[in-house]
Design a protein around this motif. Sequence first.
Motif: not given
Length: 144
Positions: A78-88, A93-108
Motif C-alpha cells: 500500500n505504500g508509505n504508512l501514515h504517521p498518525d496511524l498504526v497497523i492492526d 494474532n501477532k504472527s498472522d501477517n497476511r495482508i487480508e488480516n491487516l488494517q490501518m487504524v488510529d491508535h485509539n
Amino acid sequence: MTGWEPCAESNNAHVSQLSQERLNEAFDYRDGVLYWRITSGRSKAGTMAGCFAHSGYRQIQLDGVRLYEHRAIWQFFNGNLHPDLVIDHINENKSDNRIENLQMVDHNHNLRKHWGKTLPKGVYARGKRFRAGLFNRTGVSRWL
C-alpha cells in the motif's frame, strides 16, 4: 536468520524510511511472510526474512532500518504508512501477517479493541502509554 531466532531488542521505525519500491526489490511475499529476494549479509535469497522480537512480533531489517514485519507488509502493498496511524491485526494474532488480516487504524481504535470499548473514566491514551487524570470544576487537570 531462520525466522525463529529471537531478535536483538531495538526501537522500530514507526514510519519506515524504506520506500515501497525498496521493499519490493528486497522481498517476496508469500502467505503473510517476507522472503529475501536478494542475498544480503548472512541472509540468502529465498530464505525467510526477519526474526521474532520479545514482543511477539516479527521484525525485519533492511539497509540498517528495522521495522515490524506487519508494517513492512502493509507498506509492501500500500505504500508509505501514515504517521498518525498504526497497523492492526484484525484477528489479533501477532504472527498472522497476511495482508487480508491487516488494517490501518488510529491508535485509539487499536487501544479500544484491545482494552475494551472504552478506557476507564479518567484514563487517557497518550502515545503508547496511558495517563490518569482528574479535572476540577474550572477545567484544570491534575495528572496522577
